[in-house]
Structures are given as structure tokens and as C-alpha cells.
Design an enzyme around this catalytic site. Structure first.
Site, PDB file in Angstrom:
ATOM      1  N   ASP A 195      62.178 121.347 127.783  1.00 38.49           N
ATOM      2  CA  ASP A 195      62.254 119.880 127.794  1.00 38.49           C
ATOM      3  C   ASP A 195      61.991 119.338 129.197  1.00 38.49           C
ATOM      4  O   ASP A 195      61.323 118.315 129.370  1.00 38.49           O
ATOM      5  CB  ASP A 195      63.635 119.422 127.313  1.00 38.49           C
ATOM      6  CG  ASP A 195      63.949 119.908 125.913  1.00 38.49           C
ATOM      7  OD1 ASP A 195      63.033 119.931 125.074  1.00 38.49           O
ATOM      8  OD2 ASP A 195      65.111 120.295 125.659  1.00 38.49           O
ATOM      9  N   HIS A 222      68.850 120.004 122.710  1.00 35.66           N
ATOM     10  CA  HIS A 222      67.499 120.557 122.655  1.00 35.66           C
ATOM     11  C   HIS A 222      66.861 120.310 121.287  1.00 35.66           C
ATOM     12  O   HIS A 222      66.320 121.219 120.669  1.00 35.66           O
ATOM     13  CB  HIS A 222      67.535 122.049 122.983  1.00 35.66           C
ATOM     14  CG  HIS A 222      66.191 122.713 123.031  1.00 35.66           C
ATOM     15  ND1 HIS A 222      65.175 122.283 123.866  1.00 35.66           N
ATOM     16  CD2 HIS A 222      65.678 123.766 122.349  1.00 35.66           C
ATOM     17  CE1 HIS A 222      64.106 123.057 123.691  1.00 35.66           C
ATOM     18  NE2 HIS A 222      64.383 123.955 122.775  1.00 35.66           N
TER      19      HIS A 222
END
Length: 358
Positions: A195, A222
Site C-alpha cells: 500500500d 490492508h
């Protein structure tokens, strides 16, 4: 001539011991050689790393990149299929780490014994239309089994957990370790680095900068809305229009879906995930070495919010997570996003805890 034959057999046995460890003993290789002395000539000093799921789409490029890391002295590759081929292939690379392959459940203990760092990309990948939670029933069981092995064979190892859904698999791992009496919250880290890598890349594109010069904190979790890029805290300092904020937030949150759809059924984000995993593993190894100022984002046991697990910046050191950073000042857009993230995260965490305690 007899002496020469003996030397030849010894060299062959040494090579075989790297590629095909004994099924029965975690310390003994073929022809009775102890694996401890089966070291490549000039093998590097460093850390022992195991990759669980090393023959998969993430595992293979991850294994290749870890073989290139000068901090790795021994690299154990474990999977339930195809490990011998991956091991043979990667072992030919002329870098210092000694590679050993382990195939199937009966060799899991051998793969884990004595490891400093365990990286877990094992599990099935996302396909078009699947969410990370769709993977839960399969990957939850895999992670539980592997973590039971870690608790038994290398309870002091740093664990980097990649298997999705990370929001739930990290709590699963924690519950397994708690039941075994080995849980150390400093040593269990969910890998959310992809990310951050995506955020750095996408923000750099908008700003016209080199991604390596950009640092975007990404907090929360996530998956989807739990991925919260803190664009107000980007370095170097900059400002975005509301349209840019909406675009960047959406793209960062849905970067995985972008890749799944682009691959059209042929897999998920494997190459960029392997890159991000190695970047994070390298940070963990530098922390273990004692380097100062190693700060990365990770999904860990946390008191930053009221949730038991949360991703934020952490300082890595010899014991794993040595400090968890506060979120810092958030703007209104980020505060709203944080509440959305926490609501979904709470359910995902509970799902993981319940899986182990059912």
C-alpha cells in the site's frame, strides 16, 4: 584415486543437502551430512530466513529477491508443491545465501528450525470479482497451520505475514501464538508495504517526482477502505486539490483490484507484492542488525486506536517492533476515512479471532 572419489562424493553430498533436505531430521541432510556444515564455500554471515509458500506467484520472485539480499546467509524455501524445482533454480544464483528446499507438511519443522525471520506469502491469490475476505476460509486454515509450526520451531523469529486477508490473518496468527504461550506482539508484523509502495508511486506521478523521493504514510489495514493514505503528511510537503485527493485515495485503496482485473484471471499482484515484501523484510533485517532509525508502516498489535490491531508507522529494531508511532494530525477527510476504516477493521479482526477460538 580413491581419495579423489571420496572428495567427489563429498561435494555431491554437500550440494544435495542444500537442495533436498532429509524428510526425517531437521538437522541432518542426505548421506548423513549435518546441514549445519553443508555450507557453500564462502557463504555469507547474516540472518536465516524462511519463506513459507515459496513456489507460488509471490513466493518465487520473493525468493529470488531475498537470495540477492546480502543480509541473508541461509534461505529456506517451503511449499506443499514444486519446491525442489524453485530451490534448484534459485540456488544457482551466485550470491552468498545458501538455499535449501522443503516440500510438504512433513518437512515444515525442518524449514522453520533456527530461523530469524519467517515470511509467509502462502495461500490462494485473488481472482476477478473476489474480495480479500473471499479468500478467508482457505487462507485462514493455511496460516493457522504454519503459525503452529512457528510456535513450535522458531518462537523467537520475526514473522512477516503477507497472506490475505491480512486484516484477519494477523489476528489468527496472534491467537495461535497465544495458545502456544509464545506470543510476542513485537515479532508479528502484517505486511502492508505494498500500500505504501503504491501510494508513493501514484503520488509521485501526480507531483511529477521520483517515487523514491516520496514518503506517504498509509495506516489502518490492508483491504479497501481500511487502507488510509495520509496525504496531508506526504513528504516532501505538498498540497493536493480535492479531486486529486479523491483520485489518489481511491486508486491506492483499489490498487490490488486494478492488477487483478488487468491480469484477467491470470493472478493478482505478485511481482509488486514480492518487491514490497522484500523491501519490508530488508527493513526488518536491518533492524535486527541494530541499524538505527528504521521506520516503516506495518499492521501490528497496537494501542494507536481502540482496536487491538492497526497499521501505522513503527520503528524496527533488534526485537522487532520497538516503537509504534502515533497517527499525527489528521485533516477532516482523513478523520472520516479513519472511522470507516475502523468499523470494517473491527469486523475483520473479530473474524480472525473467532476462527481460532471456535
Amino acid at each position: 584415486m580413491e581419495a579423489n572419489n571420496s572428495q567427489v562424493h563429498q561435494r555431491i553430498a554437500t550440494i544435495a543437502a542444500h537442495l533436498n533436505p532429509s524428510n526425517n531430521s531437521p538437522t541432518e541432510g542426505p548421506l548423513g551430512l549435518e546441514r549445519g556444515i553443508c555450507r557453500a564455500k564462502g557463504g555469507s554471515a547474516g540472518f536465516k530466513v524462511a519463506i513459507l509458500g515459496a513456489a507460488g506467484g509471490i513466493g518465487q520472485p520473493l525468493a529470488m529477491l531475498m537470495k540477492m539480499n546480502p543480509l541473508v546467509s541461509v534461505l529456506h524455501l517451503y511449499d506443499v508443491v514444486n519446491t525442489p524445482g524453485v530451490t534448484a533454480d534459485i540456488s544457482h544464483m551466485d550470491t552468498g545465501a545458501v538455499v535449501r528446499g522443503f516440500l510438504g507438511q512433513q518437512q515444515l519443522e525442518g524449514a522453520l528450525t533456527g530461523m530469524d525471520l519467517v515470511i509467509i506469502p502462502a495461500g490462494v491469490p485473488r481472482k476477478p470479482g473476489m474480495t480479500r475476505d473471499d479468500l478467508f476460509n482457505i487462507n485462514a486454515g493455511i496460516v493457522k497451520t504454519l503459525c503452529e509450526g512457528i510456535a513450535k520451531c522458531c518462537p523467537k523469529a520475526i514473522v512477516n505475514l503477507i497472506s490475505n486477508p491480512v486484516n484477519s490473518t494477523v489476528p489468527i496468527a496472534a491467537e495461535v501464538f497465544k495458545k502456544a504461550g509464545t506470543f510476542d506482539p513485537k515479532r508479528l508484523l502484517g505486511v502492508t508495504m505494498l500500500d505504501v509502495v503504491r501510494a508513493n508511486t501514484f503520488v509521485a506521478e501526480v507531483l511529477g517526482l521520483d517515487p523514491r523521493e516520496v514518503d506517504v504514510p498509509v495506516v489502518g489495514g490492508h483491504a479497501g477502505v481500511t487502507i488510509l493514505p495520509l496525504l496531508s503528511q506526504v513528504k516532501p510537503p505538498c498540497s493536493f486539490t480535492q479531486k486529486e485527493i479523491d483520485y489518489l485515495t481511491d486508486r491506492i485503496q483499489n490498487g490490488g483490484t486494478e492488477v487483478v482485473e488487468a491480469k484477467a484471471g491470470a493472478g493478482s499482484a505478485t511481482l509488486s507484492m514480492a518487491y514490497a515484501a522484500v523491501k519490508f523484510a530488508d527493513a526488518c533485517l536491518r533492524g535486527l542488525r541494530g541499524d538505527a532509525g528504521i521506520v516503516e508502516c506495518s499492521y501490528v498489535a497496537s494501542h494507536v486506536t481502540e482496536l487491538p490491531f492497526f497499521a501505522s508507522k513503527v520503528r524496527l529494531g533488534r526485537t522487532g517492533v520497538e516503537e509504534i508511532h502515533a497517527l499525527g494530525p489528521l485533516n477532516e477527510y482523513e478523520r472520516v476515512g479513519l472511522e470507516k476504516a475502523k468499523k470494517e477493521l473491527a469486523a475483520s479482526i473479530q473474524k480472525g479471532v473467532s476462527f481460532v477460538n471456535k
